[in-house]
Design a protein around this motif. Structure first.
Motif, short mmCIF file in Angstrom:
data_model
loop_
_atom_site.label_atom_id
_atom_site.label_comp_id
_atom_site.label_asym_id
_atom_site.label_seq_id
_atom_site.Cartn_x
_atom_site.Cartn_y
_atom_site.Cartn_z
N MET A 17 -48.36 -74.97 -21.99
CA MET A 17 -48.94 -74.86 -20.65
C MET A 17 -48.61 -73.52 -20.03
SD MET A 17 -48.45 -78.66 -19.04
CE MET A 17 -49.42 -78.26 -17.59
N ALA A 20 -50.74 -70.82 -21.73
CA ALA A 20 -52.14 -70.89 -21.30
C ALA A 20 -52.33 -70.49 -19.84
CB ALA A 20 -52.67 -72.31 -21.52
N MET A 22 -51.35 -72.20 -17.21
CA MET A 22 -51.58 -73.36 -16.34
C MET A 22 -50.45 -73.55 -15.33
SD MET A 22 -52.89 -76.19 -19.04
CE MET A 22 -54.63 -76.39 -19.39
N VAL A 38 -51.14 -84.66 -17.23
CA VAL A 38 -51.58 -83.88 -18.38
C VAL A 38 -52.09 -84.81 -19.47
CG1 VAL A 38 -50.88 -82.21 -20.14
CG2 VAL A 38 -49.90 -82.08 -17.84
N SER A 59 -55.08 -80.94 -21.52
CA SER A 59 -55.88 -80.71 -20.32
C SER A 59 -55.06 -80.92 -19.07
CB SER A 59 -57.08 -81.67 -20.27
OG SER A 59 -57.84 -81.59 -21.44
N TYR A 60 -55.32 -80.08 -18.06
CA TYR A 60 -54.68 -80.23 -16.75
C TYR A 60 -55.57 -79.55 -15.72
CZ TYR A 60 -51.66 -79.26 -12.79
OH TYR A 60 -51.16 -79.15 -11.53
N ASP A 61 -55.76 -80.21 -14.61
CA ASP A 61 -56.48 -79.64 -13.47
C ASP A 61 -57.87 -79.12 -13.86
OD1 ASP A 61 -56.63 -79.06 -10.74
OD2 ASP A 61 -55.88 -77.02 -11.01
N LYS A 63 -58.93 -78.01 -16.69
CA LYS A 63 -58.93 -76.98 -17.72
C LYS A 63 -58.44 -77.59 -19.03
CE LYS A 63 -56.80 -72.45 -18.64
NZ LYS A 63 -55.90 -71.42 -18.10
N THR A 64 -59.18 -77.36 -20.11
CA THR A 64 -58.79 -77.87 -21.42
C THR A 64 -58.54 -76.70 -22.36
OG1 THR A 64 -60.13 -79.87 -21.11
CG2 THR A 64 -59.51 -79.31 -23.38
#
Length: 69
Positions: A17, A20, A22, A38, A59-61, A63-64
């Motif tokens: 994360m 990326a 995030m 998540v 994936s989070y929020d 976004k993948t």
């Protein structure tokens, strides 16, 4: 879908994360993951140390990200 490349055989979810973009810190990742926000491969995972291997997605929020070797 975005991708991150790893050099080792796996990367931990919290580290992925951060890589990326995030989250800004490991503490942020820990709180978000433990809150059940998540998805790993489409399912909620609350383990910050979950090992991701090439082919996995998280994936989070909205976004993948896919993990690639």
């Amino acid at each position: 879908m975005e991708t991150i490349k790893i050099k080792d055989e796996f990367i931990k979810l919290g580290q992925a994360m951060k890589l990326a973009g995030m989250v800004d810190s490991g503490l942020d990742a820990k709180e978000i993951i433990q809150a059940g926000q998540v998805l790993v491969n489409g399912e909620v995972d609350t383990r910050r140390g979950k090992k991701l291997v090439p082919g996995d997605t998280f994936s989070y929020d909205g976004k993948t990200v896919k993990v690639e070797a």
